[in-house]
Write an enzyme that holds these catalytic residues in place. Structure first.
Site, PDB file in Angstrom:
ATOM      1  N   ARG A 120      42.674  13.504  39.445  1.00 20.08           N
ATOM      2  CA  ARG A 120      43.288  12.597  40.421  1.00 20.08           C
ATOM      3  C   ARG A 120      44.417  11.788  39.790  1.00 20.08           C
ATOM      4  O   ARG A 120      44.221  11.142  38.775  1.00 20.08           O
ATOM      5  CB  ARG A 120      42.251  11.635  41.000  1.00 20.08           C
ATOM      6  N   ASN A 136      44.781   4.484  55.552  1.00 20.08           N
ATOM      7  CA  ASN A 136      43.660   4.172  56.437  1.00 20.08           C
ATOM      8  C   ASN A 136      43.877   2.846  57.163  1.00 20.08           C
ATOM      9  O   ASN A 136      43.003   2.396  57.902  1.00 20.08           O
ATOM     10  CB  ASN A 136      42.354   4.121  55.652  1.00 20.08           C
ATOM     11  N   SER A 181      19.308  12.109  56.815  1.00 18.14           N
ATOM     12  CA  SER A 181      20.718  11.857  56.564  1.00 18.14           C
ATOM     13  C   SER A 181      21.549  13.080  56.965  1.00 18.14           C
ATOM     14  O   SER A 181      21.238  14.208  56.580  1.00 18.14           O
ATOM     15  CB  SER A 181      20.864  11.559  55.059  1.00 18.14           C
ATOM     16  N   HIS A 214      28.927  10.025  54.122  1.00 11.93           N
ATOM     17  CA  HIS A 214      29.798   9.463  53.075  1.00 11.93           C
ATOM     18  C   HIS A 214      29.009   9.147  51.802  1.00 11.93           C
ATOM     19  O   HIS A 214      27.826   8.825  51.852  1.00 11.93           O
ATOM     20  CB  HIS A 214      30.429   8.185  53.618  1.00 11.93           C
ATOM     21  N   GLU A 259      27.298   9.127  60.885  1.00 10.84           N
ATOM     22  CA  GLU A 259      28.593   8.498  61.151  1.00 10.84           C
ATOM     23  C   GLU A 259      29.050   8.841  62.570  1.00 10.84           C
ATOM     24  O   GLU A 259      28.531   9.768  63.179  1.00 10.84           O
ATOM     25  CB  GLU A 259      29.653   9.011  60.148  1.00 10.84           C
ATOM     26  N   SER A 279      35.648  11.473  58.604  1.00 16.20           N
ATOM     27  CA  SER A 279      37.081  11.244  58.402  1.00 16.20           C
ATOM     28  C   SER A 279      37.823  12.406  57.761  1.00 16.20           C
ATOM     29  O   SER A 279      39.042  12.391  57.725  1.00 16.20           O
ATOM     30  CB  SER A 279      37.291  10.003  57.565  1.00 16.20           C
ATOM     31  N   ASP A 292      27.350   4.623  60.877  1.00  9.57           N
ATOM     32  CA  ASP A 292      28.565   4.213  60.157  1.00  9.57           C
ATOM     33  C   ASP A 292      29.752   4.462  61.086  1.00  9.57           C
ATOM     34  O   ASP A 292      30.064   5.610  61.411  1.00  9.57           O
ATOM     35  CB  ASP A 292      28.658   5.049  58.865  1.00  9.57           C
ATOM     36  N   HIS A 324      35.375   4.612  60.411  1.00  5.01           N
ATOM     37  CA  HIS A 324      36.670   5.154  60.838  1.00  5.01           C
ATOM     38  C   HIS A 324      36.925   4.960  62.328  1.00  5.01           C
ATOM     39  O   HIS A 324      37.931   5.433  62.850  1.00  5.01           O
ATOM     40  CB  HIS A 324      36.774   6.638  60.459  1.00  5.01           C
ATOM     41  N   THR A 368      33.787  -1.272  58.456  1.00  8.94           N
ATOM     42  CA  THR A 368      34.623  -1.825  57.382  1.00  8.94           C
ATOM     43  C   THR A 368      35.680  -2.742  57.978  1.00  8.94           C
ATOM     44  O   THR A 368      36.062  -2.583  59.141  1.00  8.94           O
ATOM     45  CB  THR A 368      35.309  -0.704  56.576  1.00  8.94           C
ATOM     46  N   LYS A 421      39.888  -0.706  56.921  1.00 12.38           N
ATOM     47  CA  LYS A 421      40.649   0.415  57.473  1.00 12.38           C
ATOM     48  C   LYS A 421      41.435  -0.088  58.694  1.00 12.38           C
ATOM     49  O   LYS A 421      42.406  -0.802  58.503  1.00 12.38           O
ATOM     50  CB  LYS A 421      39.736   1.611  57.694  1.00 12.38           C
ATOM     51  N   THR A 460      26.415 -11.221  44.321  1.00  9.23           N
ATOM     52  CA  THR A 460      27.842 -10.963  44.152  1.00  9.23           C
ATOM     53  C   THR A 460      28.648 -12.028  44.890  1.00  9.23           C
ATOM     54  O   THR A 460      28.211 -12.538  45.928  1.00  9.23           O
ATOM     55  CB  THR A 460      28.189  -9.522  44.613  1.00  9.23           C
ATOM     56  N   THR A 461      29.803 -12.367  44.336  1.00  3.90           N
ATOM     57  CA  THR A 461      30.649 -13.413  44.910  1.00  3.90           C
ATOM     58  C   THR A 461      31.107 -13.040  46.315  1.00  3.90           C
ATOM     59  O   THR A 461      31.458 -11.886  46.573  1.00  3.90           O
ATOM     60  CB  THR A 461      31.871 -13.635  43.991  1.00  3.90           C
ATOM     61  N   THR A 497      35.478  15.330  47.463  1.00  2.24           N
ATOM     62  CA  THR A 497      35.629  14.665  48.765  1.00  2.24           C
ATOM     63  C   THR A 497      35.396  15.678  49.886  1.00  2.24           C
ATOM     64  O   THR A 497      34.794  15.357  50.915  1.00  2.24           O
ATOM     65  CB  THR A 497      37.024  14.025  48.873  1.00  2.24           C
TER      66      THR A 497
HETATM   67  C1  LIG Z   1      35.796   4.372  53.418  1.00  6.37           C
HETATM   68  C2  LIG Z   1      34.390   4.618  53.888  1.00  6.37           C
HETATM   69  C3  LIG Z   1      33.372   3.713  53.595  1.00  6.37           C
HETATM   70  C4  LIG Z   1      33.583   2.585  52.641  1.00  6.37           C
HETATM   71  O1  LIG Z   1      34.311   1.546  53.213  1.00  6.37           O
HETATM   72  P1  LIG Z   1      35.186   0.612  52.257  1.00  6.37           P
HETATM   73  O2  LIG Z   1      35.345  -0.624  53.037  1.00  6.37           O
HETATM   74  O3  LIG Z   1      36.455   1.342  51.974  1.00  6.37           O
HETATM   75  O4  LIG Z   1      34.382   0.413  51.002  1.00  6.37           O
HETATM   76  C5  LIG Z   1      32.133   3.880  54.176  1.00  6.37           C
HETATM   77  N1  LIG Z   1      31.888   4.928  55.009  1.00  6.37           N
HETATM   78  C6  LIG Z   1      32.832   5.838  55.276  1.00  6.37           C
HETATM   79  C7  LIG Z   1      32.509   6.959  56.194  1.00  6.37           C
HETATM   80  C8  LIG Z   1      34.112   5.730  54.720  1.00  6.37           C
HETATM   81  O5  LIG Z   1      35.026   6.665  54.944  1.00  6.37           O
END
Ligand SMILES: *Cc1c(COP(=O)(O)O)cnc(C)c1O
Length: 405
Positions: A21, A54, A137, A142, A185, A189, A214, A217, A245, A248, A277-278, A363
């Protein structure tokens, strides 16, 4: 042990397979999205058009979002100053969680530092703490979901991608009294396909399993208020957990789950990846609030984005460039070879000022290497024509297969 030699040898095999990469060194231009400056290895700088962002709707450049972030920095300073538990909970975080719960029609929400962390921590905690939990699953889930499920050490069953019948078959084999968690999901994506959410919920309900969706996207992109595919289909209430998220379509950074009060409180209280975590910087939370509110009441970006997706597909069709059909906003152009895929991407960047990252294994599966285009409302018709003509030239030069009209 020759540590350096080991690292070198491992990296060498990635290079040999054409899937080492290389990051494009970019500076995005605020106000000129999707244009960016590219810093080349030789130190020179050139202009590029980004075709694989994204930041699907350009919300990372939205003036209201930027104003909200700037104001929050002036009000609260740079960082949160602690974990949520120890002085890090800022009023902006609380407000953001309310905004997210409302977006998905849930009682509560919980924010994390990224979508990856939200999946890893929530799935990991639910699957490890529910006594004797079995996790189901989708095969194409992802990496963040896979890692969370693995980390939980719970029994795992992988069902065929988007196949409710296979899910039903696997669920039937597990003791009806055991707790079960179905994770999947909405928009996948890489292929851009959309899951049959209602059918999956039917099966999960039949087996009294929790559902975890999830919508990373899809949030901001689908549904009248940008609540995702489940909102568009009017079935948000059928999902126990909706995860998303802020990085994106919302254009900022961070991740979250929305669910019942008890479930969110449970994850808040037991998830290591939440507790230790902060917290997100308050300005990031403020930017996310502004972005979510904007997309709740504005369809303009979503409609224009769809127009540009259709325009790109039409252009590719005219030039005979094969692209995978799907019902989403993602336009995958299949190359099917890692080295060729990287070569095309390099050529576009160096010769046409077009930046599209090659998508290689792990990926996507080997042999399905591709270019993944994400048109935004801010790409112009001229950007599309330039892209299609560059691809057309490449397809002739490299004798790549054309689509049959
Ligand atoms: C990008 C992605 C995530 C992670 O989200 P981030 O906010 O980028 O860490 C989780 N699930 C899927 C399907 C994704 O494509």
């Amino acid at each position: 042990m020759d540590y350096a030699g080991f690292f070198e040898q491992q990296l060498g095999s990635l290079r040999d397979e054409g899937r080492y990469r290389v990051f494009a060194d970019l500076a995005r231009h605020q106000g000129q999205f999707p244009k960016a400056a590219r810093y080349k290895p030789d130190g020179s700088v050139s202009d590029v058009t980004v075709w694989c962002s994204n930041d699907y709707l350009g919300m990372g450049q939205n003036p209201d979002v930027i104003a909200a972030m700037t104001a929050a920095i002036k009000q609260c300073g740079a960082g949160a100053g602690g974990t949520r538990n120890i002085s890090g909970t800022n009023h902006h975080h609380v407000e953001l969680e309310r905004e997210l719960a409302d977006l998905h029609g849930k009682e509560a929400a919980l924010i994390f530092t990224s979508g990856y962390v939200s999946n890893w921590a929530s799935l990991g905690t639910l699957a490890s703490k529910l006594p004797g939990c079995a996790v189901f699953s989708d095969a194409d889930n992802h990496a963040s979901m896979i890692e969370g499920i693995r980390h939980s050490k719970a029994e795992r069953h992988i069902w065929k991608h988007n196949d409710p019948e296979d899910l039903d078959r696997l669920l039937s084999q597990v003791d009806p009294d055991r707790p079960k968690l179905v994770a999947f999901e909405s928009v996948y994506s890489m292929d851009g396909d959309i899951s049959p959410i209602a059918e999956i919920c039917d099966v999960a309900e039949k087996h009294n399993a929790l559902t975890y969706l999830d919508e990373v996207h899809a949030v901001g992109m689908y549904g009248p208020r940008g609540g995702g595919v489940a909102e568009r289909e009017g079935i948000m209430d059928r999902l126990d957990v909706i995860e998303g998220t802020l990085g994106k379509a919302f254009g900022v950074m961070g991740g979250y789950i929305t669910a019942s009060t008890q479930l969110c409180d449970f994850v808040r209280s037991f998830a290591s990846g939440f507790i230790f975590t902060t917290a997100l910087p308050p300005a990031v939370a403020a930017g996310a609030i502004s972005s979510i509110r904007h997309l709740k009441q504005s369809d303009t970006e979503r409609l224009k984005q769809r127009e540009m997706v259709a325009a790109l597909r039409t252009g590719l069709d005219k030039a005979g460039i094969p692209h995978m059909p799907n019902d989403s906003h993602i336009v995958p152009v299949m190359v099917g070879d890692a080295v060729k895929c990287k070569w095309i991407s390099d050529w576009l960047l160096d010769n046409a000022g077009i930046y599209v990252q090659p998508i290689n294994y792990p990926t996507v599966p080997k042999g399905t290497e591709r270019l993944r285009f994400t048109p935004t409302p801010l790409h112009s018709q001229a950007d599309i024509e330039h892209l299609v003509s560059a691809l057309n030239e490449l397809w002739s030069q490299c004798a790549l297969a054309r689509a049959v009209a």
